[in-house]
Design an enzyme around this catalytic site. Structure first.
Site, short mmCIF file in Angstrom:
data_model
loop_
_atom_site.label_atom_id
_atom_site.label_comp_id
_atom_site.label_asym_id
_atom_site.label_seq_id
_atom_site.Cartn_x
_atom_site.Cartn_y
_atom_site.Cartn_z
N SER A 1 55.41 -47.89 9.74
CA SER A 1 54.12 -47.27 9.97
C SER A 1 54.08 -46.65 11.36
O SER A 1 54.96 -46.88 12.18
CB SER A 1 53.01 -48.31 9.83
OG SER A 1 53.04 -49.19 10.93
N LYS A 2 53.03 -45.89 11.61
CA LYS A 2 52.98 -45.11 12.85
C LYS A 2 53.02 -45.98 14.09
O LYS A 2 53.52 -45.58 15.12
CB LYS A 2 51.75 -44.21 12.85
CG LYS A 2 50.42 -44.93 12.67
CD LYS A 2 49.29 -43.92 12.56
CE LYS A 2 47.96 -44.62 12.33
NZ LYS A 2 46.86 -43.66 12.18
N ARG A 3 52.50 -47.19 13.98
CA ARG A 3 52.48 -48.08 15.15
C ARG A 3 53.87 -48.65 15.47
O ARG A 3 54.09 -49.16 16.55
CB ARG A 3 51.53 -49.26 14.91
CG ARG A 3 50.14 -48.85 14.59
CD ARG A 3 49.25 -48.83 15.83
NE ARG A 3 47.94 -48.30 15.50
CZ ARG A 3 47.49 -47.12 15.92
NH1 ARG A 3 48.24 -46.37 16.71
NH2 ARG A 3 46.30 -46.70 15.56
#
Length: 512
Positions: free
Chosen positions: A264-266
């Site tokens: 995911s983006k995190r």
RNA sequence: GGCCCGUUCGUCUAGGGGUUAGGACGCAAGAUUUUCAUUCUUGUAACACGGGUUCGAUUCCCGUACGGGCUACCA
């Protein structure tokens, strides 16, 4: 044979992450291999999640990777428009057609009512709280309500959605090019919303209608869509389109490096690596991300790396350009299980491409960055530096960073090595060799080297006594290209300057 | 929880009823070199578990475990 038409259909809700790029890549490869068409369709049916700039980002990211769509918002095409928001008026007709056929119905439940119902069911200990055949007669819809009442509400323009009516007792067979046959029983499926209260379709309706209208032949998308594919089959059937339903292929997900869930983006910040093709500037720092491009990656390396995350041609070759992998590609060779994102491998790929890039090309690439550092190297000369440095770095820009001493004076001398290598006779050896080298012409590596060898043999010294000192004098560090190569590239004048200055400094050591 | 999908070295993967289970990344050692890197050589390390089927299963089937996905008027 029907011509192959595939689509990449991202939602413009922000930056497109690397998994999306891989999905686009596989679609692209499949299209190219079959002489088909690669279409970009923007799925912007959720007005609340729309993010300005996201579409431009998607286009730019695809372009950077060399995956330019044949049809799409940027390129046009005979099946446009390619933004679903611009196709809004078309969807209702199909939803209505399903209602008339008894395959869908109107529902008037508000969000609050739905939430309340779900909460009640949760408390009652129901395993499922989905809006389905078990529940719909308890809800406010055209199946449970009096027809006259329904008509009046519709006429009065009361907000409503249209839901798919999924009847229990049937087994849906999904044929998937990657997974084989998957079956789902209809009693497990919910009555999915097809048309939202704002008149926009949901993904489920829009993707079926557009795939049909755009004559899509193969749906290649992420595994997260597999569970709802049964709904899609039902939709094709309800609309009478089952005969020309596209073939499905559900791709494995890209997983976090630690394997805990999908990337995911995190995770970029969490694992210290980019997870987006390009940087994205969000409204906050937390929503801003770096990209592979900004980190210095060669897009060819990114594409190669991504392609091999879940697919391989069955050979032992690791390096494949987009062109080379196209004829080798097949959906059948895509793995079923998710692949962890391996940043070390990505970096390795980058170096492979870097080393394979001609020096002149690297020089052209680096000229602007060199200028921004205040250096104005001659391009041919810069190419020589690239030739010496490219196999010692991972990213092209590191040639300038790690090889800064080609462009400006040495900043730090490696004191630890100096302490070991600077002996009582060092100064005389240093000076003696300097004399020989600086008077050698032409000033080229091979000649300098043979002159030097002859000299230290005659002097009864070894290369280990003198060359490390020269290395530090010229570059400040023990890491780097061969001393004679550096001398050649630096040229006689700069070489003299550095050697003289270093000797001066090295001598200071004796006094302190 | 329910449903769906999956499981070969640490990671990406090849393979497939009988193989010394192959390659790549990483790591380690060696060779080369004035250093670093490159390159080359070598090493490290895997068929999740339990039942079947079979003369023989890592490979086929079923369970279990583990992992992942989905479970919105998001896509």
């Amino acid at each position: 044979m029907v011509p192959v038409r595939v689509r990449f259909a991202p939602s413009p809700t922000g930056a497109l992450h690397i998994g999306g790029i891989r999905t686009a890549l596989y679609n692209y490869l499949f299209a190219r291999q079959h002489g088909g068409t690669f279409i970009l369709r923007i799925e912007d049916t959720d007005q609340n999640r729309y993010v300005p700039g996201a579409e431009a980002y998607i286009l730019e990211a695809l372009q950077w990777c060399g995956l330019t769509p044949d049809e799409g918002p940027g390129s046009g095409g005979p099946y446009g428009p390619y933004r679903q928001s611009e196709r809004k008026s078309r969807y209702r007709e199909y939803a209505l057609r399903l209602v008339e056929a008894g395959k869908a119905y109107y529902a008037f439940d508000t969000e609050a009512e739905l939430e309340e119902k779900r909460e009640k069911l949760r408390q009652a200990g129901w395993a499922s709280s989905q809006y389905d055949h078990r529940l719909r007669m308890d809800m406010r819809n055209s199946l449970s309500m009096d027809p006259e009442d329904v008509r009046q509400r519709l006429d009065a323009g009361e907000p409503h959605v249209i839901r798919l009516k999924v009847d229990p007792g049937e087994e849906i067979l999904i044929r998937d090019a990657i997974r084989g046959e998957v079956t789902v029983r209809t009693e497990e499926l919910d009555d999915k919303v097809l048309l939202k209260a704002d008149g926009m379709p949901t993904y489920h309706l829009a993707n079926i209608v557009d795939d049909r209208l755009m004559e899509i032949t193969h749906v290649i998308r992420g595994e997260e869509w597999l569970p709802s594919t049964a709904h899609h089959v039902l939709l094709y059937r309800g609309l009478g389109w089952e005969d020309r339903m596209p073939e499905f292929a559900h791709l494995p997900l890209i997983l976090r490096p630690d394997g805990k869930g999908k990337l995911s983006k995190r995770d970029g910040a969490r694992f210290g690596m980019p997870v987006f093709p390009l940087a994205w500037k969000g409204d906050t720092d937390e929503n801003s991300f770096t990209g592979f491009r900004e980190e210095g990656f060669d897009p060819r390396a990114v594409v190669n790396f991504l392609a091999f995350l879940g697919w391989n041609p069955g050979t032992e070759q690791e390096i494949y350009s987009l062109e080379a992998m196209t004829p080798e590609f097949s959906l059948e060779r895509i793995h079923k299980s998710g692949a962890r994102f391996d940043y070390d491998k990505a970096r390795w790929y980058n170096q492979q491409y870097l080393m394979a890039t001609p020096d002149e090309e690297l020089a052209t690439l680096l000229l602007p960055e060199a200028a921004s550092r205040g250096w104005k190297p001659d391009k041919e000369w810069l190419a020589k530096v690239c030739g010496l440095m490219k196999e010692r770095v991972t990213f092209a820009r590191d040639i300038l960073r790690k090889g800064y001493y080609f462009f400006e004076p040495v900043k730090d001398y490696d004191q630890a090595t100096l302490a070991r290598k600077w002996q009582p006779d060092s100064a005389s050896l240093f000076e003696g060799l300097m004399e020989v080298l600086l008077n050698t012409r032409p000033f080229v590596a091979a000649g300098l080297e043979s002159k030097a060898k002859a000299w230290w043999e005659a002097a009864g010294a070894g290369p280990g006594a003198i060359l490390p000192l020269y290395r530090i004098a010229l570059a400040g560090t023990m890491k780097g290209p061969a001393v004679f190569e550096m001398l050649e590239v630096l040229g006689p004048d700069l070489s003299r300057e550095r050697l003289v200055r270093a000797l001066e400094i090295f001598r200071q050591r004796e006094k302190s």
